[in-house]
Design a protein around this motif. Structure first.
Motif, PDB file in Angstrom:
ATOM      1  N   HIS A 209     -24.230 -59.983  26.502  1.00  0.00           N
ATOM      2  CA  HIS A 209     -25.275 -60.692  25.741  1.00  0.00           C
ATOM      3  C   HIS A 209     -24.717 -61.982  25.155  1.00  0.00           C
ATOM      4  O   HIS A 209     -23.504 -62.178  25.123  1.00  0.00           O
ATOM      5  N   ASP A 211     -25.138 -64.249  21.442  1.00  0.00           N
ATOM      6  CA  ASP A 211     -25.626 -64.059  20.070  1.00  0.00           C
ATOM      7  C   ASP A 211     -26.639 -65.148  19.741  1.00  0.00           C
ATOM      8  O   ASP A 211     -26.468 -66.306  20.133  1.00  0.00           O
ATOM      9  N   LEU A 248     -17.163 -66.729  17.666  1.00  0.00           N
ATOM     10  CA  LEU A 248     -17.903 -66.929  18.916  1.00  0.00           C
ATOM     11  C   LEU A 248     -18.930 -68.033  18.738  1.00  0.00           C
ATOM     12  O   LEU A 248     -19.565 -68.132  17.690  1.00  0.00           O
ATOM     13  N   HIS A 266     -20.703 -62.234  26.099  1.00  0.00           N
ATOM     14  CA  HIS A 266     -19.640 -61.285  25.761  1.00  0.00           C
ATOM     15  C   HIS A 266     -20.163 -59.867  25.816  1.00  0.00           C
ATOM     16  O   HIS A 266     -21.376 -59.638  25.855  1.00  0.00           O
TER      17      HIS A 266
HETATM   18 NI    NI Z   1     -22.416 -60.332  20.129  1.00  0.00          NI
END
Ligand code: NI
Ligand code: OGA
Length: 340
Positions: A209, A211, A248, A266
């Motif tokens: 996925h 974020d 991230l 990730h």
């Molecule tokens: Ni995530």
């Protein structure tokens, strides 16, 4: 539509198990020093070399670990608090259960018989700004819970602002521009518990996925390698550096940077020997924040790839209309792109 509904569906749910088989062949084993490490104390001192490293890390990896971040004391307390919460009996944890139409609270999300299976529990809390805290979902009977979570959230916020400040400079705008673009900068904190799994070859702990954030922070256990990041079409396992925090790039930053920094794909693989805990801090703009690429990131050589006028909430609502997991969690950035 309440503000929370969008957030809940958008952010709390990329946490489903996929029955897709993790293929070991596509995992690239890299030496530890390939994955970028940023010395946060240097960034804080305005070190230009370190800022350049941040630029390269965000551009080439969408990922880095930070050391010397100043949150070293908050981390063990936070980890102990997560373990204490998950040690509570289920009946006690369920006192903080996530309601069906809201995103905060504790969820086991066990939907036996559906395609997805669940290999972890979550406790989702809005932690910043302080007035957004909804203590109804905070297990205050766990000794020190409030202090640990507040302290960690405060540390992460400090680190967030420093990173956003540096990224602003890298994008040739004043230090506070990225922060301001969020409207009110929100922080959602998710305490994750992934049980041990005997067959990590069959399921993911957390399927691939992106974020829905500007940036996200992951606090990992020091001795378990489970998080994997997509880099040059290969999956790279991230070996945690003790006491480091992983950072991230999310899809919101991809749009603001006009694609210079890409939202990272990730996933998490299940761990065999023992359960794993992690703490995710999602940095989220307000619903009304616009995701337009910065003007400084657009010129003749870099035409705008992303649309103007899309609000964060529109983007979450769009992702929620998607049927397939891939479209919902991996391809959602498409909505922000202009038609070519
Ligand atoms: Ni995530
Ligand atoms: C997430 C996530 C990673 C982890 O919750 O979005 O990517 O290590 N978690 O738990």
């Amino acid at each position: 539509m309440q503000q929370g509904e969008g957030l809940g569906n958008g952010i709390s749910s990329p946490v489903k198990i996929s029955v897709q088989e993790p293929k070991s062949s596509e995992i690239r084993l890299v030496s530890d020093d390939d994955v970028p490490v940023i010395d946060f104390s240097l960034l804080g001192r305005g070190d230009e070399g370190e800022r350049k490293k941040l630029d390269v890390a965000c551009q080439e990896w969408g990922f880095f670990q930070i050391i010397n971040h100043g949150a070293e004391e908050a981390i063990p307390k936070m980890k102990a608090t997560v373990i204490d919460f998950y040690d509570l009996p289920l009946s006690e944890k369920n006192k903080y259960a996530m309601p069906p139409d809201y995103f905060e609270g504790y969820s086991q999300d066990n939907k036996v018989g559906e395609r997805k299976r669940d290999w972890y529990d979550i406790l989702w809390l809005l932690t910043m700004p302080p007035h957004s805290r909804n203590t109804k979902y905070w297990p205050l009977t766990v000794p020190g819970f409030k202090e640990s979570v507040e302290e960690y959230a405060t540390q992460v916020q400090r680190v967030t602002y420093e990173i956003l400040g540096n990224l602003s400079l890298l994008m040739r705008v004043e230090r506070d521009v990225l922060k301001e673009l969020h409207g009110e900068v929100k922080q959602g904190t998710r305490l994750n518990y992934y049980p041990a799994c005997a067959r990590p070859d069959l399921v993911f702990a957390l399927s691939p996925h992106h974020d829905y954030t500007s940036i996200s922070f992951v606090l990992q256990e020091d001795d378990i390698t489970a998080l994997q990041i997509k880099h040059k079409e290969m999956w790279v396992p991230v070996k945690p550096i003790p006491n480091a925090i992983s950072v991230l790039v999310g899809d919101v930053l991809e749009s603001w940077s006009n694609g210079k920094y890409k939202g990272l794909e990730h996933r998490v693989v299940a761990n065999v020997e023992k359960p794993r805990i992690s703490v995710i801090s999602f940095v989220i703009p307000s619903d009304e924040a616009e995701l337009n690429p910065l003007k400084t990131m657009v010129d003749d050589d870099h035409p705008p790839i992303y649309k103007n006028g899309v609000k964060y909430i529109d983007y979450l609502l769009y992702a929620n209309t998607k049927e397939t997991e891939e479209d919902k969690y991996v391809n959602n950035i498409e909505y922000l792109k202009r038609e070519i």
